[in-house]
Design a protein around this motif. Sequence first.
Motif, PDB file in Angstrom:
ATOM      1  N   GLY A 120       0.811  -1.213   0.000  1.00  0.00           N
ATOM      2  CA  GLY A 120       0.000   0.000   0.000  1.00  0.00           C
ATOM      3  C   GLY A 120       0.840   1.256   0.000  1.00  0.00           C
ATOM      4  N   GLU A 121       1.890   1.256   0.794  1.00  0.00           N
ATOM      5  CA  GLU A 121       2.788   2.417   0.849  1.00  0.00           C
ATOM      6  C   GLU A 121       3.535   2.595  -0.476  1.00  0.00           C
ATOM      7  OE1 GLU A 121       3.525   4.816   3.347  1.00  0.00           O
ATOM      8  OE2 GLU A 121       1.640   4.055   4.144  1.00  0.00           O
ATOM      9  N   ILE A 122       3.983   1.498  -1.042  1.00  0.00           N
ATOM     10  CA  ILE A 122       4.688   1.561  -2.323  1.00  0.00           C
ATOM     11  C   ILE A 122       3.734   2.019  -3.417  1.00  0.00           C
ATOM     12  CG2 ILE A 122       5.801   0.157  -4.106  1.00  0.00           C
ATOM     13  CD1 ILE A 122       7.207  -1.312  -1.762  1.00  0.00           C
ATOM     14  N   ALA A 123       2.502   1.515  -3.389  1.00  0.00           N
ATOM     15  CA  ALA A 123       1.506   1.931  -4.380  1.00  0.00           C
ATOM     16  C   ALA A 123       1.230   3.426  -4.256  1.00  0.00           C
ATOM     17  CB  ALA A 123       0.228   1.119  -4.206  1.00  0.00           C
ATOM     18  N   CYS A 124       1.130   3.936  -3.038  1.00  0.00           N
ATOM     19  CA  CYS A 124       0.912   5.368  -2.818  1.00  0.00           C
ATOM     20  C   CYS A 124       2.050   6.176  -3.437  1.00  0.00           C
ATOM     21  CB  CYS A 124       0.816   5.646  -1.320  1.00  0.00           C
ATOM     22  SG  CYS A 124       0.803   7.386  -0.871  1.00  0.00           S
ATOM     23  N   PHE A 125       3.262   5.743  -3.190  1.00  0.00           N
ATOM     24  CA  PHE A 125       4.446   6.417  -3.727  1.00  0.00           C
ATOM     25  C   PHE A 125       4.436   6.395  -5.251  1.00  0.00           C
ATOM     26  CE2 PHE A 125       9.052   5.890  -4.893  1.00  0.00           C
ATOM     27  CZ  PHE A 125       9.391   7.223  -4.752  1.00  0.00           C
TER      28      PHE A 125
ATOM     29  N   LEU B 220       2.152  -4.517  -8.495  1.00  0.00           N
ATOM     30  CA  LEU B 220       2.687  -4.522  -9.855  1.00  0.00           C
ATOM     31  C   LEU B 220       1.896  -3.675 -10.850  1.00  0.00           C
ATOM     32  CD1 LEU B 220       3.966  -8.188 -10.197  1.00  0.00           C
ATOM     33  CD2 LEU B 220       5.316  -6.098  -9.932  1.00  0.00           C
ATOM     34  N   PRO B 221       0.559  -3.707 -10.859  1.00  0.00           N
ATOM     35  CA  PRO B 221      -0.163  -2.843 -11.807  1.00  0.00           C
ATOM     36  C   PRO B 221       0.125  -1.357 -11.589  1.00  0.00           C
ATOM     37  CG  PRO B 221      -1.629  -4.528 -10.949  1.00  0.00           C
ATOM     38  CD  PRO B 221      -0.360  -4.608 -10.155  1.00  0.00           C
ATOM     39  N   THR B 222       0.239  -0.947 -10.334  1.00  0.00           N
ATOM     40  CA  THR B 222       0.564   0.447 -10.038  1.00  0.00           C
ATOM     41  C   THR B 222       1.969   0.767 -10.510  1.00  0.00           C
ATOM     42  OG1 THR B 222      -0.865   0.327  -8.109  1.00  0.00           O
ATOM     43  CG2 THR B 222       0.653   2.181  -8.210  1.00  0.00           C
ATOM     44  N   ALA B 223       2.886  -0.162 -10.317  1.00  0.00           N
ATOM     45  CA  ALA B 223       4.259   0.029 -10.779  1.00  0.00           C
ATOM     46  C   ALA B 223       4.295   0.149 -12.300  1.00  0.00           C
ATOM     47  CB  ALA B 223       5.152  -1.118 -10.324  1.00  0.00           C
ATOM     48  N   ALA B 224       3.554  -0.693 -12.979  1.00  0.00           N
ATOM     49  CA  ALA B 224       3.524  -0.633 -14.454  1.00  0.00           C
ATOM     50  C   ALA B 224       2.964   0.690 -14.945  1.00  0.00           C
ATOM     51  CB  ALA B 224       2.698  -1.800 -14.996  1.00  0.00           C
ATOM     52  N   LYS B 225       1.919   1.176 -14.291  1.00  0.00           N
ATOM     53  CA  LYS B 225       1.318   2.452 -14.674  1.00  0.00           C
ATOM     54  C   LYS B 225       2.306   3.601 -14.448  1.00  0.00           C
ATOM     55  CE  LYS B 225      -3.011   3.084 -13.827  1.00  0.00           C
ATOM     56  NZ  LYS B 225      -4.303   3.332 -13.168  1.00  0.00           N
ATOM     57  N   ALA B 226       2.991   3.559 -13.312  1.00  0.00           N
ATOM     58  CA  ALA B 226       3.971   4.629 -13.011  1.00  0.00           C
ATOM     59  C   ALA B 226       5.098   4.627 -14.031  1.00  0.00           C
ATOM     60  CB  ALA B 226       4.526   4.431 -11.595  1.00  0.00           C
ATOM     61  N   ILE B 227       5.570   3.454 -14.392  1.00  0.00           N
ATOM     62  CA  ILE B 227       6.651   3.356 -15.368  1.00  0.00           C
ATOM     63  C   ILE B 227       6.184   3.868 -16.729  1.00  0.00           C
ATOM     64  CG2 ILE B 227       8.078   1.713 -16.658  1.00  0.00           C
ATOM     65  CD1 ILE B 227       8.239   0.104 -13.972  1.00  0.00           C
ATOM     66  N   ALA B 228       4.955   3.550 -17.094  1.00  0.00           N
ATOM     67  CA  ALA B 228       4.417   4.007 -18.381  1.00  0.00           C
ATOM     68  C   ALA B 228       4.257   5.526 -18.431  1.00  0.00           C
ATOM     69  CB  ALA B 228       3.078   3.332 -18.651  1.00  0.00           C
ATOM     70  N   ARG B 229       3.884   6.136 -17.323  1.00  0.00           N
ATOM     71  CA  ARG B 229       3.642   7.573 -17.290  1.00  0.00           C
ATOM     72  C   ARG B 229       4.900   8.395 -17.040  1.00  0.00           C
ATOM     73  NH1 ARG B 229      -1.418   9.824 -14.896  1.00  0.00           N
ATOM     74  NH2 ARG B 229      -0.600  11.566 -16.070  1.00  0.00           N
TER      75      ARG B 229
END
Length: 129
Positions: A84-89, A116-125
């Motif tokens: 949750g904390e990593i996703a927030c970041f 992982l989905p949040t990480a993928a979205k952050a990397i894409a943006r």
Amino acid sequence: SCPALATVISGGLQALLLDGNRLQSHGFEALCKVMMVSKRALRWLSLADNELGHPCGSLAADLFVQGQSSLKELSLAVNSISSGEIACFLRTLAKLSVSEDLYIDLAQTAAQPQALPTAAKAIARCPGL
């Protein structure tokens, strides 16, 4: 101490390696406060293996939201930071669409596959992430 650290950081310190110092979350919070008011911020900060947990993801995000961060590399590896904390970041980074090169090390945290989905979205943006 925070005043001494503030003096060192505002004096132009570029890199700070605090790995394995048992900084814990309250120590990271104090460091973040110093970094937010410092006229010259760090470019490289490593906090691996410091027993960091809640609320370190949101504290790290706040460093970037303030728009003052000159961080290019941030290591939060080997800490108990939750999914949750990593996703927030990562959501914060994605919203900001950071375009500069930025290296974030989140290896061996308490993150679970649901981050992982949040990480993928952050990397894409964020092309530089």
